[in-house]
Design an enzyme around this catalytic site. Structure first.
Site, PDB file in Angstrom:
ATOM      1  N   ASP A 154      55.373  41.042  37.218  1.00 18.68           N
ATOM      2  CA  ASP A 154      54.485  40.658  38.396  1.00 18.68           C
ATOM      3  C   ASP A 154      55.402  39.627  38.944  1.00 18.68           C
ATOM      4  O   ASP A 154      56.331  38.485  38.366  1.00 18.68           O
ATOM      5  CB  ASP A 154      53.288  40.549  37.335  1.00 18.68           C
ATOM      6  CG  ASP A 154      51.865  40.043  38.223  1.00 18.68           C
ATOM      7  OD1 ASP A 154      51.899  39.730  39.145  1.00 18.68           O
ATOM      8  OD2 ASP A 154      51.501  40.174  37.279  1.00 18.68           O
TER       9      ASP A 154
ATOM     10  N   ARG B 111      40.553  39.438  34.681  1.00 18.36           N
ATOM     11  CA  ARG B 111      41.491  38.740  35.390  1.00 18.36           C
ATOM     12  C   ARG B 111      41.933  38.651  36.641  1.00 18.36           C
ATOM     13  O   ARG B 111      43.062  38.469  37.086  1.00 18.36           O
ATOM     14  CB  ARG B 111      42.971  39.722  34.972  1.00 18.36           C
ATOM     15  CG  ARG B 111      43.892  39.165  34.771  1.00 18.36           C
ATOM     16  CD  ARG B 111      45.033  40.232  34.404  1.00 18.36           C
ATOM     17  NE  ARG B 111      46.519  39.388  33.577  1.00 18.36           N
ATOM     18  CZ  ARG B 111      47.551  39.826  34.103  1.00 18.36           C
ATOM     19  NH1 ARG B 111      48.013  40.481  35.271  1.00 18.36           N
ATOM     20  NH2 ARG B 111      48.464  38.867  34.065  1.00 18.36           N
TER      21      ARG B 111
ATOM     22  N   TRP C  67      54.084  50.837  36.096  1.00 16.15           N
ATOM     23  CA  TRP C  67      53.394  51.216  36.625  1.00 16.15           C
ATOM     24  C   TRP C  67      51.739  50.327  36.190  1.00 16.15           C
ATOM     25  O   TRP C  67      51.996  50.851  35.721  1.00 16.15           O
ATOM     26  CB  TRP C  67      52.775  52.500  37.743  1.00 16.15           C
ATOM     27  CG  TRP C  67      51.298  53.286  37.992  1.00 16.15           C
ATOM     28  CD1 TRP C  67      50.340  52.424  37.749  1.00 16.15           C
ATOM     29  CD2 TRP C  67      51.183  53.497  39.566  1.00 16.15           C
ATOM     30  NE1 TRP C  67      48.894  53.004  38.757  1.00 16.15           N
ATOM     31  CE2 TRP C  67      49.730  53.441  39.888  1.00 16.15           C
ATOM     32  CE3 TRP C  67      52.203  53.283  40.893  1.00 16.15           C
ATOM     33  CZ2 TRP C  67      49.751  54.117  41.721  1.00 16.15           C
ATOM     34  CZ3 TRP C  67      51.914  54.036  41.916  1.00 16.15           C
ATOM     35  CH2 TRP C  67      50.556  54.103  41.922  1.00 16.15           C
ATOM     36  N   ASP C  68      51.034  49.262  36.254  1.00 10.37           N
ATOM     37  CA  ASP C  68      49.747  48.788  35.592  1.00 10.37           C
ATOM     38  C   ASP C  68      48.561  49.172  35.834  1.00 10.37           C
ATOM     39  O   ASP C  68      48.646  49.089  37.381  1.00 10.37           O
ATOM     40  CB  ASP C  68      50.608  47.216  35.456  1.00 10.37           C
ATOM     41  CG  ASP C  68      50.572  46.773  34.348  1.00 10.37           C
ATOM     42  OD1 ASP C  68      49.461  47.180  33.582  1.00 10.37           O
ATOM     43  OD2 ASP C  68      50.587  45.014  34.234  1.00 10.37           O
TER      44      ASP C  68
ATOM     45  N   CYS D  67      50.956  51.661  32.437  1.00 11.09           N
ATOM     46  CA  CYS D  67      51.239  50.076  31.340  1.00 11.09           C
ATOM     47  C   CYS D  67      49.835  49.869  32.230  1.00 11.09           C
ATOM     48  O   CYS D  67      49.293  51.053  33.131  1.00 11.09           O
ATOM     49  CB  CYS D  67      52.057  49.481  32.209  1.00 11.09           C
ATOM     50  SG  CYS D  67      51.919  48.044  31.594  1.00 11.09           S
TER      51      CYS D  67
ATOM     52  N   ASP E 101      51.293  44.840  24.790  1.00 11.86           N
ATOM     53  CA  ASP E 101      52.124  43.949  25.208  1.00 11.86           C
ATOM     54  C   ASP E 101      51.986  43.217  23.880  1.00 11.86           C
ATOM     55  O   ASP E 101      53.479  41.963  23.931  1.00 11.86           O
ATOM     56  CB  ASP E 101      50.684  43.238  26.184  1.00 11.86           C
ATOM     57  CG  ASP E 101      50.412  43.166  27.724  1.00 11.86           C
ATOM     58  OD1 ASP E 101      51.608  43.907  27.562  1.00 11.86           O
ATOM     59  OD2 ASP E 101      49.550  42.587  28.478  1.00 11.86           O
TER      60      ASP E 101
END
Ligand code: DGJ
Length: 730
Positions: free
Chosen positions: A368, A444, A478-479, A527, A549
């Site tokens: 990220d 988030r 790919w989150d 992910c 995580d």
């Protein structure tokens, strides 16, 4: 040889895999009764006649026959209304407001092979000889609604899949309020309910509780399969262990909200159902329209939970995961997330990659923070354009330098999301999932893009494709970092608002299909804040997933052990990170972290420039050891030897297909004064072969290793690990 038999006389269907039989039958008045699921049988005369009895308060659809009630009958796909008070598999609302449905057998077809499911991920065949499929059509005479129950039998994989399609052949609209993908009525309820529960950074704890009368359920209402529950359950006999006893696994190939329930009824029969969550779900089925529900994968084992898991591993690895990376050993990666978080530039990244190369790693992953103006998690999702301030030479600049070092280059994306603070959101504030006039909750600092809308999907596919074409990218993480709230779509009329969450999933699957087929050489890893979407639906598109995580070696015991109930090791990312660990603040040795992470798809997630010479040397040894064993770890048979949920310790063995190599991982979690000696019995080896064990002197028979067991060292201190390689002697 046929694997699906229909007996014209008894009207029974018999589905057979190598070790399993599944039997159901058309009975009086053309109802479909469930008969048997269990160890393979050849004959089933004992089941020929269902037993009926006149029971108080169990009504009778036909007043002439007081012994016949749907309330107690074992059924294949039950409905609500005509005397069954238990959980229905399907629940509809008709235009007149009624919700009664009466499904009876109409016809069936048996074909070889297996057809893909429309718009949904599913297991597949590579040739028609691998499976046989049966579709039984049930009809409701009043509405002309038909329900197709499709079963596919994979004899050698020892698995049976089920899916359901509803077709509205009538003239009226029908509202689907609930549609299960699977229902089985067991004759007794002498089972433990095993589920994989968790939370962010604590995914897939194994929970095991005896069934009791009433309903017990697991579910996700989050718009994703979730960290909190996994779309899987097993029913195991109370005495079932890893290697003995009956276990029934049910796994749903879906990544959205789901429900699974077991209802123990008045006769102590157990009704198991699973499918898309019915909460806040309603699908308008107009005349001639159809609805395809996701697939469930059923695995029966007569030899314990280990056997059940190995069946899932092989099946999912070979006939659910796809693409050119499916059968390939996976590269050892280093990811910069825990090394830098958002704070990096090209020099820092290249410096990490240089060290990684010195340790013989193979792939550098930029996580990220490389796009828009993203310096923290408050901005820029959706603006998939490189941040030239951080990376003046673009992704290509970094990728070329990483490639020049001899490493592949990979990248992180989160395509399903948009930040409020982004150009995309400024331009299209209605492109996220929301309900007009209601506040839009944050999580988030981001919102979920409305993938039920074609224009949204098209734009994201365009942007992500441009990224993938801008540099030599061979890996994508790919989150997806939040769950849905205020679920609604600006693209749907009021009567279809409750279709949004499922339409989102269909949209996501379409996007994944497009991107993964457009870039077949890219290795995709899914992910969702770690393991929030480790499910069979995602595995169909992406052969591996970031399991959690939480990279702490001790916490990983539970995460890896629980995940192994269903998911193959080749699909589970496991990385060594720095200490004190960022999630739990625990200090473990580099050896322990390496030994545990080598139990998955191995990598590192730390600042390699901070390695001492000694650490770099040990990391290099770990990397090279993993290169030797990864084929066995990723594609071998997995045996769980010691459970962090029972003994508090962790023991796992991977055995390659020809039983010439095995890898034993053991962690003794807490040191104990004056501790007893420990021995661990290996499994899956060839009895008559001789083996060496890397931690022991001499050679040993497979029978000794499995029956007497390997003596473990005396453990002194906490978090002590062993990683021993067992090899056959030529
Ligand atoms: C959540 C993922 O699980 C992490 O590994 C990392 O990629 C962050 N997102 C980045 O925001």
């Amino acid at each position: 040889m046929a694997h699906i038999h229909f007996d014209e006389k008894t009207k029974a269907f018999h589905l057979q895999t190598a070790k399993t039989s599944y039997i159901f039958q058309v009975i009086k008045e053309n109802y479909l009764a469930h008969s048997y699921w269990g160890k393979r049988v050849e004959d089933y005369h004992l089941l020929a006649q269902p037993r009926y009895h006149d029971r108080g308060f169990s009504g009778n659809p036909n007043k002439e026959d007081r012994t016949f009630s749907l309330d107690t009958l074992l059924q294949e796909y039950p409905t609500y209304g005509h005397t069954d008070y238990r959980q229905p598999a399907i629940h509809v609302e008709l235009e007149n407001g009624s919700t009664v449905l009466d499904l009876r057998y109409d016809s069936h077809t048996i074909t070889s092979g297996k057809k893909p499911l429309e718009g949904l991920p599913a297991t597949y065949t590579e040739s028609d000889a691998e499976a046989e499929s049966l579709t039984v059509t049930l009809k409701d005479a009043l509405t002309n609604l038909s329900v197709e129950l499709t079963y596919s039998v994979f004899p050698t994989y020892d698995a049976i899949t089920r899916s359901v399609r509803v077709v509205n052949n009538g003239e009226e609209n029908v509202k689907l309020q609930q549609i299960a993908s699977f229902n089985v009525d067991f004759e007794d309820a002498d089972f433990d309910f095993i589920t994989l529960a968790g939370a962010w950074a604590r995914e897939r704890d194994v929970e095991r509780t005896p069934l009791r009368r009433g309903t017990q359920a697991i579910e996700s209402r989050r718009g994703s399969s979730s960290h909190q529950q996994n779309p899987f359950f097993a029913l195991a006999r109370p005495h079932t262990t890893e290697d003995q006893g009956e276990a029934y696994g049910v796994s749903l190939v879906y990544s959205g909200s789901f429900e699974a329930s077991i209802e123990v009824d008045q006769l102590k029969q157990a009704r198991a159902t699973m499918g898309i969550h019915s909460f806040d779900f309603c699908w308008l089925l107009e005349p001639s329209a159809s609805f395809q529900a996701p697939e469930t994968v059923l695995v029966y084992s007569a030899n314990g939970l280990g056997d059940m898991s190995r069946t899932y591993h092989t099946f999912y690895r070979e006939r659910l995961a796809r693409g050119e990376h499916r059968d390939n050993i996976r590269p050892i990666l280093i990811n910069n997330w825990e090394a830098t978080y958002f704070d990096f530039d090209e020099e820092k990244l290249v410096a990490i990659a240089e060290k990684a190369k010195q340790a013989d790693m193979e792939l550098f992953v930029l996580d990220d923070g490389w796009f828009g103006k993203r310096e923290d998690d408050t901005t820029s999702l959706g603006d998939w354009f490189v941040n030239k301030e951080k990376l003046p030479n673009g992704l290509k600049g970094v990728a070329d330098r990483v490639n020049d070092l001899g490493l592949q280059f990979g990248i992180w994306v989160e395509p399903e999301m948009v930040s409020e603070d982004s150009d995309l959101y400024l331009e299209h504030p209605d492109w996220c999932i929301h309900v007009p006039a209601r506040r839009r909750s944050e999580s988030r600092n981001q919102r979920v893009l409305d993938f039920s809308r074609q224009e949204v999907r098209d734009e994201i596919v365009k942007r992500i494709s441009a990224v993938l074409e801008s540099a030599p990218i061979t890996y994508v993480k790919w989150d997806m970092n939040r769950n849905m709230t205020e679920i609604g779509s600006a693209g749907l009329p009021p009567e279809r608002q409750r279709e949004t969450a499922h339409r989102y999933m269909l949209g996501l699957y379409e996007v994944l299909e497009t991107i993964t087929t457009r870039y077949p050489h890219v290795l995709f890893e899914s992910c969702s804040g770690g393991g929030g979407r480790v499910d069979p639906g995602m595995l169909y598109y992406m052969p591996q997933a970031w399991s959690s995580d939480n990279t702490d070696a001790v916490a990983r015991q539970r995460i890896q052990y629980g995940s192994s109930f269903v998911y193959p090791t080749s699909s589970l990312g496991a990385h060594v990170s720095a200490v004190p660990n960022h999630q739990v603040n625990r200090i473990t040795s580099l050896k322990a972290r390496g030994d545990m992470a080598m139990g998955g798809v191995f990598g590192y997630e730390l600042d390699a420039t901070a390695f001492t010479d000694e650490e770099l040397q040990l990391v290099k040894e770990q990397v090279n050891l993993y290169k030797e064993i990864r084929e066995t770890v990723q594609f071998g048979d997995l045996y769980r030897l010691d459970s962090p949920f029972e003994s508090g310790n962790y023991g796992t063995l991977y055995v390659n297909r020809n039983q010439t190599e095995a890898v034993l991982t053991y962690m003794n979690t807490l040191g104990e004064a004056n501790a007893p000696f420990k021995r661990v019995k290996l499994a899956g080896l060839e009895t008559s072969k001789q083996y060496t064990v890397s931690g022991l002197e001499g050679t040993f028979g497979g029978d000794e290793l499995m029956n007497i067991g390997v003596p473990l060292p005396y453990f002194y201190g906490d978090f002590q690990t062993v990683l021993w390689v067992v090899r056959s002697v030529e």
